[in-house]
Design a protein around this motif. Structure first.
Motif, PDB file in Angstrom:
ATOM      1  N   ARG A 195      14.538  -7.229  -0.528  1.00 47.79           N
ATOM      2  CA  ARG A 195      13.454  -8.220  -0.476  1.00 47.79           C
ATOM      3  C   ARG A 195      13.159  -8.507   1.001  1.00 47.79           C
ATOM      4  O   ARG A 195      13.805  -9.329   1.643  1.00 47.79           O
ATOM      5  CB  ARG A 195      13.864  -9.497  -1.195  1.00 47.79           C
ATOM      6  N   ILE A 196      12.179  -7.812   1.542  1.00 42.58           N
ATOM      7  CA  ILE A 196      11.842  -7.929   2.965  1.00 42.58           C
ATOM      8  C   ILE A 196      10.443  -8.515   3.092  1.00 42.58           C
ATOM      9  O   ILE A 196       9.445  -7.882   2.726  1.00 42.58           O
ATOM     10  CB  ILE A 196      11.903  -6.551   3.669  1.00 42.58           C
ATOM     11  N   GLY A 197      10.360  -9.740   3.585  1.00 44.57           N
ATOM     12  CA  GLY A 197       9.073 -10.404   3.761  1.00 44.57           C
ATOM     13  C   GLY A 197       8.394  -9.957   5.045  1.00 44.57           C
ATOM     14  O   GLY A 197       9.053  -9.529   6.003  1.00 44.57           O
ATOM     15  N   PHE A 198       7.064 -10.081   5.060  1.00 44.48           N
ATOM     16  CA  PHE A 198       6.303  -9.708   6.250  1.00 44.48           C
ATOM     17  C   PHE A 198       5.262 -10.778   6.546  1.00 44.48           C
ATOM     18  O   PHE A 198       4.462 -11.129   5.675  1.00 44.48           O
ATOM     19  CB  PHE A 198       5.610  -8.358   6.044  1.00 44.48           C
ATOM     20  N   ILE A 199       5.286 -11.308   7.769  1.00 49.34           N
ATOM     21  CA  ILE A 199       4.278 -12.271   8.207  1.00 49.34           C
ATOM     22  C   ILE A 199       3.301 -11.537   9.112  1.00 49.34           C
ATOM     23  O   ILE A 199       3.634 -11.151  10.231  1.00 49.34           O
ATOM     24  CB  ILE A 199       4.910 -13.462   8.952  1.00 49.34           C
ATOM     25  N   ALA A 200       2.095 -11.309   8.602  1.00 47.53           N
ATOM     26  CA  ALA A 200       1.087 -10.541   9.321  1.00 47.53           C
ATOM     27  C   ALA A 200       0.281 -11.430  10.264  1.00 47.53           C
ATOM     28  O   ALA A 200       0.264 -12.658  10.130  1.00 47.53           O
ATOM     29  CB  ALA A 200       0.153  -9.846   8.331  1.00 47.53           C
ATOM     30  N   GLY A 201      -0.400 -10.787  11.208  1.00 44.66           N
ATOM     31  CA  GLY A 201      -1.297 -11.488  12.104  1.00 44.66           C
ATOM     32  C   GLY A 201      -2.682 -11.617  11.495  1.00 44.66           C
ATOM     33  O   GLY A 201      -2.928 -11.186  10.361  1.00 44.66           O
ATOM     34  N   ALA A 222      11.409   3.336   0.182  1.00 43.84           N
ATOM     35  CA  ALA A 222      12.728   2.917  -0.302  1.00 43.84           C
ATOM     36  C   ALA A 222      12.696   2.531  -1.777  1.00 43.84           C
ATOM     37  O   ALA A 222      13.742   2.238  -2.361  1.00 43.84           O
ATOM     38  CB  ALA A 222      13.223   1.728   0.535  1.00 43.84           C
ATOM     39  N   GLY A 223      11.477   2.492  -2.367  1.00 42.70           N
ATOM     40  CA  GLY A 223      11.355   2.114  -3.770  1.00 42.70           C
ATOM     41  C   GLY A 223      11.499   0.628  -3.999  1.00 42.70           C
ATOM     42  O   GLY A 223      11.848   0.198  -5.111  1.00 42.70           O
ATOM     43  N   HIS A 224      11.197  -0.189  -2.979  1.00 42.07           N
ATOM     44  CA  HIS A 224      11.346  -1.641  -3.090  1.00 42.07           C
ATOM     45  C   HIS A 224      10.019  -2.314  -3.426  1.00 42.07           C
ATOM     46  O   HIS A 224       8.949  -1.897  -2.949  1.00 42.07           O
ATOM     47  CB  HIS A 224      11.888  -2.238  -1.789  1.00 42.07           C
ATOM     48  N   ASP A 225      10.093  -3.374  -4.213  1.00 41.60           N
ATOM     49  CA  ASP A 225       8.922  -4.147  -4.611  1.00 41.60           C
ATOM     50  C   ASP A 225       8.353  -4.908  -3.408  1.00 41.60           C
ATOM     51  O   ASP A 225       9.103  -5.372  -2.548  1.00 41.60           O
ATOM     52  CB  ASP A 225       9.322  -5.130  -5.715  1.00 41.60           C
ATOM     53  N   GLN A 226       7.025  -5.043  -3.356  1.00 39.97           N
ATOM     54  CA  GLN A 226       6.369  -5.756  -2.255  1.00 39.97           C
ATOM     55  C   GLN A 226       5.681  -7.038  -2.718  1.00 39.97           C
ATOM     56  O   GLN A 226       5.217  -7.828  -1.890  1.00 39.97           O
ATOM     57  CB  GLN A 226       5.321  -4.850  -1.602  1.00 39.97           C
ATOM     58  N   ASP A 227       5.622  -7.270  -4.023  1.00 42.10           N
ATOM     59  CA  ASP A 227       4.892  -8.414  -4.559  1.00 42.10           C
ATOM     60  C   ASP A 227       5.468  -9.725  -4.046  1.00 42.10           C
ATOM     61  O   ASP A 227       6.684  -9.955  -4.094  1.00 42.10           O
ATOM     62  CB  ASP A 227       4.936  -8.406  -6.093  1.00 42.10           C
ATOM     63  N   GLY A 228       4.580 -10.602  -3.590  1.00 42.26           N
ATOM     64  CA  GLY A 228       4.985 -11.930  -3.149  1.00 42.26           C
ATOM     65  C   GLY A 228       5.699 -11.957  -1.815  1.00 42.26           C
ATOM     66  O   GLY A 228       6.252 -12.992  -1.428  1.00 42.26           O
ATOM     67  N   LEU A 229       5.700 -10.842  -1.104  1.00 48.49           N
ATOM     68  CA  LEU A 229       6.458 -10.772   0.151  1.00 48.49           C
ATOM     69  C   LEU A 229       5.571 -10.693   1.391  1.00 48.49           C
ATOM     70  O   LEU A 229       6.088 -10.569   2.508  1.00 48.49           O
ATOM     71  CB  LEU A 229       7.392  -9.551   0.118  1.00 48.49           C
TER      72      LEU A 229
END
Length: 350
Positions: A195-201, A222-229
Motif C-alpha cells: 500500500r504505497i500512497g502518492f501525493i502528486a503536484g 508489482a501487481g499492487h492495487d492503486q485505488d484510494g492511494l
C-alpha cells in the motif's frame, strides 16, 4: 586618497597588439575568421595586460549579446523568499546556469514572470528589448505557456524548455520524472510495501502527470492495487497536510507515501507525528527534490535527487551551440534523477 587603478579595456589591448577593436573582439569571441598568428598576437596582449573581456567588448562583433535569460515563476519564488521557506530549486538552477555560462564568456540573468498575468507579453517584450538575450531558458510552468513560446519564436530567440516534452519552439529537457517516481516506488516495493500512497503536484505542471505515471507503472509491475492511494497537492506545505491526512484517514491506509516535493513530504512527516505513526517503523516516506532541509529532519528523508543544475547547464550548452552555428540534436533530452536512501524508509510493520 589612493588613486583608483585604471581598468584595462579592449582599447588598451587593441593598441598594444596594433590591431582594430573588431579584431580583438573576434579573438575574444573565438571566431574562426581570424588568422592564427593574429589570434596569438592579440592573446599575448590580453595576457600581458591582464585584460578580462566585458559583455560590451564581446557584443562589438554584433552577432551575439552573450546574455542568457532564465524565466522563473514570480508568485511562487517571491512567496518562498518572503516566507523564508527556501529556494533551493532556484539556487540549483542558477548554479548550473551561471557556471556553464562563465565557461563560455556568457552571463545568466534571472527574471521573475507571472505566467498567468494578462501583461505577460508586454513584460517579456520589454525584457527582450532591454537585454537582447541570445537565448531564453523556460522553467515550469513557463515551459508550456503558448503566449511566451509564440513571442519568442516570432523574435527568433533560442529557447530551452525545462520540464516539458511537448513539441514546440526550442529544445525540450526533462529530469525524467516518470523514471524518478518509478525508482522511488520500486524501492518501497522491494522493501515489501504493498500500500504505497502518492501525493502528486498540481495538474498545471506536466511533470506532475509523469510522476503519477511512474508510480502507477511500478505499482502495476508489482501487481499492487492503486485505488484510494493517490492524493493531489499544489507543492505547498498546507496542501501536503491535507493530502497526507486524506491518505492516512482511509479505511486501509498506506504503509508508505511518496510526496512530489519536499514541502509536502515535511507536511506528511508532521501528519504522521500527530497520528503517532513513527517514521519509518509505521510509515515509510520518500520525497522529491532533496533540498538541504530533508537531510536534517528526524529521521533524515529518503529523497529523489533532481539534477536541476545539470539540466540548466545542458540548456545553456544547447543555446550556445545553436548561437555558434554548431549542430544541435532537436530531440528532447532527459537527464536522469537518482534516489538517495536515508532513514525514512524501511520494511513495513517493523
Amino acid at each position: 586618497m589612493a588613486r583608483r587603478r585604471q581598468a584595462v579595456t579592449i582599447k588598451h589591448v587593441a593598441a598594444d597588439a596594433g590591431v582594430s577593436l573588431q579584431t580583438v573582439s573576434r579573438v575574444i569571441n573565438k571566431e574562426s575568421n581570424v588568422r592564427p598568428e593574429m589570434a596569438e598576437r592579440v592573446q599575448a596582449s590580453i595576457d600581458k595586460l591582464g585584460y578580462v573581456p566585458s559583455i560590451a567588448a564581446q557584443r562589438m562583433s554584433g552577432s551575439r549579446s552573450y546574455l542568457i535569460l532564465a524565466l522563473n515563476d514570480r508568485e511562487r519564488t517571491i512567496a518562498d523568499w518572503r516566507e523564508r521557506q527556501g529556494t533551493d530549486w532556484v539556487d540549483q538552477m542558477m548554479l548550473g546556469g551561471m557556471v556553464k555560462c562563465a565557461e563560455h564568456g556568457y552571463r545568466l540573468i534571472v527574471e521573475l514572470v507571472d505566467t498567468h498575468s494578462d501583461h505577460i507579453e508586454r513584460e517579456l517584450s520589454a525584457a527582450l528589448a532591454a537585454l537582447r538575450p541570445d537565448g531564453v531558458i523556460l522553467t515550469p510552468p513557463h515551459s508550456e505557456n503558448a503566449t511566451i513560446l509564440r513571442l519568442l519564436k516570432a523574435q527568433h530567440v533560442s529557447v530551452a524548455r525545462i520540464g516539458t516534452l511537448r513539441e514546440d519552439h526550442g529544445f525540450a529537457l526533462t529530469m525524467d520524472d516518470e523514471r524518478a517516481a518509478r525508482l522511488a516506488a520500486t524501492h518501497l516495493v522491494e522493501l515489501g510495501h504493498k500500500r504505497i500512497g502518492f501525493i502528486a503536484g498540481p495538474a498545471a505542471y506536466e511533470l506532475s502527470g509523469w510522476r503519477i505515471e511512474g508510480w502507477r507503472a511500478a505499482m502495476a509491475a508489482a501487481g499492487h492495487d492503486q485505488d484510494g492511494l493517490l492524493a493531489r497537492g499544489d507543492f505547498s506545505y498546507e496542501s501536503g497536510l491535507a493530502a497526507a491526512d486524506a491518505l492516512l484517514s482511509a479505511p486501509n491506509p498506506p504503509s508508505a507515501i511518496i510526496a512530489s516535493n519536499d514541502r509536502m513530504a515535511l507536511a506528511t512527516l508532521e501528519v504522521a507525528r500527530r497520528r503517532g505513526l513513527s517514521v519509518p517503523d509505521k510509515l515509510s516516506l520518500i520525497s522529491f527534490d532533496d533540498t538541504p532541509i530533508v537531510r536534517f529532519t528526524h529521521p533524515p528523508l529518503t529523497a529523489v535527487v533532481q539534477p536541476i543544475a545539470e539540466v540548466t547547464a545542458r540548456a545553456v550548452e544547447r543555446i550556445i551551440d545553436e548561437q555558434a552555428g554548431r549542430p544541435v540534436d532537436p530531440a528532447p533530452e532527459a537527464i536522469p534523477a537518482s534516489l538517495t536512501i536515508r532513514a525514512s524508509t524501511a520494511p513495513p510493520g517493523r
